[in-house]
Design a protein around this motif. Sequence first.
Motif, PDB file in Angstrom:
ATOM      1  N   ASP A  41       7.525  92.281 -97.113  1.00 26.40           N
ATOM      2  CA  ASP A  41       5.838  92.560 -96.743  1.00 26.40           C
ATOM      3  C   ASP A  41       5.587  91.627 -95.658  1.00 26.40           C
ATOM      4  OD1 ASP A  41       5.426  89.740 -97.559  1.00 26.40           O
ATOM      5  OD2 ASP A  41       4.931  90.306 -99.860  1.00 26.40           O
ATOM      6  N   TRP A  42       4.367  91.898 -95.142  1.00 25.60           N
ATOM      7  CA  TRP A  42       4.009  91.284 -93.932  1.00 25.60           C
ATOM      8  C   TRP A  42       3.817  89.572 -94.304  1.00 25.60           C
ATOM      9  CZ3 TRP A  42       4.653  90.795 -89.200  1.00 25.60           C
ATOM     10  CH2 TRP A  42       3.570  89.686 -88.580  1.00 25.60           C
ATOM     11  N   GLU A  43       3.413  89.221 -95.096  1.00 25.51           N
ATOM     12  CA  GLU A  43       3.350  87.710 -95.545  1.00 25.51           C
ATOM     13  C   GLU A  43       4.596  86.892 -95.336  1.00 25.51           C
ATOM     14  OE1 GLU A  43       0.958  86.395 -98.746  1.00 25.51           O
ATOM     15  OE2 GLU A  43      -0.630  88.090 -98.459  1.00 25.51           O
ATOM     16  N   GLU A  44       5.787  87.527 -95.661  1.00 19.19           N
ATOM     17  CA  GLU A  44       7.078  86.611 -95.736  1.00 19.19           C
ATOM     18  C   GLU A  44       7.413  87.026 -93.912  1.00 19.19           C
ATOM     19  OE1 GLU A  44       9.133  89.592 -98.187  1.00 19.19           O
ATOM     20  OE2 GLU A  44       9.084  87.902 -99.687  1.00 19.19           O
ATOM     21  N   ARG A  45       7.138  88.097 -93.290  1.00 19.48           N
ATOM     22  CA  ARG A  45       7.301  88.187 -91.963  1.00 19.48           C
ATOM     23  C   ARG A  45       6.480  87.156 -91.143  1.00 19.48           C
ATOM     24  NH1 ARG A  45       8.680  94.274 -90.212  1.00 19.48           N
ATOM     25  NH2 ARG A  45       9.882  94.730 -91.975  1.00 19.48           N
TER      26      ARG A  45
ATOM     27  N   ILE B 193       6.367  81.933 -88.165  1.00 18.58           N
ATOM     28  CA  ILE B 193       5.593  80.811 -87.942  1.00 18.58           C
ATOM     29  C   ILE B 193       7.086  79.791 -88.103  1.00 18.58           C
ATOM     30  CG2 ILE B 193       4.431  78.895 -89.122  1.00 18.58           C
ATOM     31  CD1 ILE B 193       2.546  80.894 -89.822  1.00 18.58           C
ATOM     32  N   ASP B 194       8.179  80.054 -88.916  1.00 22.92           N
ATOM     33  CA  ASP B 194       9.182  79.492 -88.771  1.00 22.92           C
ATOM     34  C   ASP B 194       9.978  79.283 -87.455  1.00 22.92           C
ATOM     35  OD1 ASP B 194      11.100  77.380 -90.185  1.00 22.92           O
ATOM     36  OD2 ASP B 194      12.495  79.079 -90.492  1.00 22.92           O
ATOM     37  N   LEU B 195      10.160  80.385 -87.040  1.00 22.82           N
ATOM     38  CA  LEU B 195      10.753  80.435 -85.841  1.00 22.82           C
ATOM     39  C   LEU B 195      10.007  79.587 -84.682  1.00 22.82           C
ATOM     40  CD1 LEU B 195      11.535  84.255 -85.495  1.00 22.82           C
ATOM     41  CD2 LEU B 195      12.835  82.459 -85.937  1.00 22.82           C
TER      42      LEU B 195
ATOM     43  N   PRO C 221      11.601  73.782 -79.038  1.00 22.53           N
ATOM     44  CA  PRO C 221      11.356  72.605 -78.423  1.00 22.53           C
ATOM     45  C   PRO C 221       9.947  72.469 -77.893  1.00 22.53           C
ATOM     46  CG  PRO C 221      12.867  73.646 -77.268  1.00 22.53           C
ATOM     47  CD  PRO C 221      12.645  74.513 -78.397  1.00 22.53           C
ATOM     48  N   ASP C 222       9.276  71.417 -78.007  1.00 22.82           N
ATOM     49  CA  ASP C 222       7.919  71.019 -77.741  1.00 22.82           C
ATOM     50  C   ASP C 222       8.035  70.704 -76.042  1.00 22.82           C
ATOM     51  OD1 ASP C 222       6.730  71.215 -79.955  1.00 22.82           O
ATOM     52  OD2 ASP C 222       6.935  68.872 -80.230  1.00 22.82           O
ATOM     53  N   LEU C 223       7.070  71.343 -75.135  1.00 26.45           N
ATOM     54  CA  LEU C 223       7.137  71.060 -73.906  1.00 26.45           C
ATOM     55  C   LEU C 223       6.372  69.649 -73.667  1.00 26.45           C
ATOM     56  CD1 LEU C 223       5.574  74.172 -71.998  1.00 26.45           C
ATOM     57  CD2 LEU C 223       8.158  73.267 -71.910  1.00 26.45           C
TER      58      LEU C 223
ATOM     59  N   ALA D 283       8.887  82.494 -79.383  1.00 21.43           N
ATOM     60  CA  ALA D 283      10.161  82.428 -79.906  1.00 21.43           C
ATOM     61  C   ALA D 283      10.755  83.852 -79.758  1.00 21.43           C
ATOM     62  CB  ALA D 283      10.240  81.677 -81.407  1.00 21.43           C
ATOM     63  N   VAL D 284      10.000  84.784 -80.249  1.00 26.55           N
ATOM     64  CA  VAL D 284      10.483  86.280 -80.104  1.00 26.55           C
ATOM     65  C   VAL D 284      10.568  86.515 -78.612  1.00 26.55           C
ATOM     66  CG1 VAL D 284       9.807  88.703 -80.319  1.00 26.55           C
ATOM     67  CG2 VAL D 284       9.380  86.961 -82.163  1.00 26.55           C
TER      68      VAL D 284
END
Length: 143
Positions: free
Chosen positions: A18-22, A27-29, A34-36, A84-85
């Motif tokens: 489902d979309w909630e898992e995606r 968000i995990d990705l 790394p932070d700028l 990230a994508v």
Amino acid sequence: MANAATEELIENFSLFDDWEERYAYLIDLGRKLPDLPEAERTPESKVEGCMSQVWLLSEVEPGNPPVIRYRADSDSQIVRGLIAVLMTAYSGEPADRIIATDINDIFNRIGLDRHLSPNRRNGFYAMVQRISDTAARAMKASS
């Protein structure tokens, strides 16, 4: 024309029912990016058209075609996931491949096309446009 890392990312998204898992995976990705550094969060690196703050930098490695590495950050967790994508699809790729990559196909295969607000979608495409413009300029400079 997606690279191997992007195909793997698409496959990972398909594992979720489902979309909630995606959404949680997206968000995990973003958390893994790394932070700028603050010094790179400049008006020149800021992407216009995004509701959240987004900064995008590129480094062109000379060649024929040139290879472009992107770095980006945002103040929004979901946007960091979208970044990230984009980094998976584009960063470290030759400019001609960046130009040829069909981000809409990737976006649809992941299922993001049905679950983002119009404002987030506009911001996503503002980032894609900036990436494409950078690749086009690099190709022109290398000719």
